[in-house]
Design a protein around this motif. Sequence first.
Motif, PDB file in Angstrom:
ATOM      1  N   LYS A   1      21.743 -23.176 -25.441  1.00  0.00           N
ATOM      2  CA  LYS A   1      20.897 -21.982 -25.317  1.00  0.00           C
ATOM      3  C   LYS A   1      21.756 -20.734 -25.466  1.00  0.00           C
ATOM      4  O   LYS A   1      22.886 -20.689 -24.998  1.00  0.00           O
ATOM      5  N   LYS A   2      21.195 -19.722 -26.096  1.00  0.00           N
ATOM      6  CA  LYS A   2      21.837 -18.413 -26.124  1.00  0.00           C
ATOM      7  C   LYS A   2      21.245 -17.632 -24.957  1.00  0.00           C
ATOM      8  O   LYS A   2      20.029 -17.519 -24.832  1.00  0.00           O
ATOM      9  N   VAL A   3      22.112 -17.112 -24.097  1.00  0.00           N
ATOM     10  CA  VAL A   3      21.665 -16.393 -22.913  1.00  0.00           C
ATOM     11  C   VAL A   3      21.928 -14.909 -23.133  1.00  0.00           C
ATOM     12  O   VAL A   3      23.049 -14.498 -23.430  1.00  0.00           O
TER      13      VAL A   3
ATOM     14  N   VAL B   1      23.859 -20.479 -15.720  1.00  0.00           N
ATOM     15  CA  VAL B   1      24.021 -19.905 -17.065  1.00  0.00           C
ATOM     16  C   VAL B   1      24.943 -20.788 -17.897  1.00  0.00           C
ATOM     17  O   VAL B   1      24.662 -21.070 -19.065  1.00  0.00           O
ATOM     18  N   SER B   2      26.033 -21.257 -17.318  1.00  0.00           N
ATOM     19  CA  SER B   2      26.955 -22.151 -18.035  1.00  0.00           C
ATOM     20  C   SER B   2      26.252 -23.428 -18.469  1.00  0.00           C
ATOM     21  O   SER B   2      26.468 -23.918 -19.582  1.00  0.00           O
TER      22      SER B   2
ATOM     23  N   TRP C   1      23.028 -23.758 -19.116  1.00  0.00           N
ATOM     24  CA  TRP C   1      22.139 -23.418 -20.229  1.00  0.00           C
ATOM     25  C   TRP C   1      22.940 -23.280 -21.517  1.00  0.00           C
ATOM     26  O   TRP C   1      22.519 -23.764 -22.569  1.00  0.00           O
ATOM     27  N   GLN C   2      24.073 -22.609 -21.440  1.00  0.00           N
ATOM     28  CA  GLN C   2      24.898 -22.435 -22.634  1.00  0.00           C
ATOM     29  C   GLN C   2      25.420 -23.780 -23.137  1.00  0.00           C
ATOM     30  O   GLN C   2      25.456 -24.018 -24.343  1.00  0.00           O
TER      31      GLN C   2
ATOM     32  N   SER D   1      15.243 -21.704 -27.425  1.00  0.00           N
ATOM     33  CA  SER D   1      16.541 -21.497 -28.062  1.00  0.00           C
ATOM     34  C   SER D   1      17.309 -20.369 -27.379  1.00  0.00           C
ATOM     35  O   SER D   1      18.532 -20.363 -27.388  1.00  0.00           O
ATOM     36  N   HIS D   2      16.602 -19.412 -26.795  1.00  0.00           N
ATOM     37  CA  HIS D   2      17.205 -18.238 -26.166  1.00  0.00           C
ATOM     38  C   HIS D   2      16.552 -18.007 -24.800  1.00  0.00           C
ATOM     39  O   HIS D   2      15.358 -18.230 -24.641  1.00  0.00           O
TER      40      HIS D   2
END
Length: 141
Positions: free
Chosen positions: A110-112, A102-103, A105-106, A62-63
């Motif tokens: 997901k919380k990065v 990162v984008s 994943w978000q 989740s993170h």
Amino acid sequence: MLSERPVYATSPFPPSPTSPGPTSRMLTPDSYTADHGEDSRLIAYVGNWQTCPSAQQVSAYSHLVIAFAVSYSYSSWKNNCNSQCAIAPYVPICNGADANTVSDWQAAGKKVILSFGGAGMGGSWLGDQNNCWDYCFGKED
């Protein structure tokens, strides 16, 4: 008259504890999802010096915590500290991975989280010359 020693029907020692048997439910990347609401989190640690995990490897998380953002540029003897404790606008991740990682994943929910620090900021061990933390004290806001 001396009393006799007690006679035990069983051993005078408590029984040895037994371990629970294996469970029939095994968690695999496909059997656990990150969609459990805010009361349940599974957090992955991603070192920015390592290769990024694949989409399948992070699917259950989740993170994602990315380590580390720093306020220096590397130098072999002593790192070059930013006197304003400024972090570069782009923090390299996963050994120079694509900036869209990162984008992505978000977009997957997901919380990065970016972790600030690391050994190169300065430590308290013998022989460490780095003092970049000194420029950051008082700038916590």
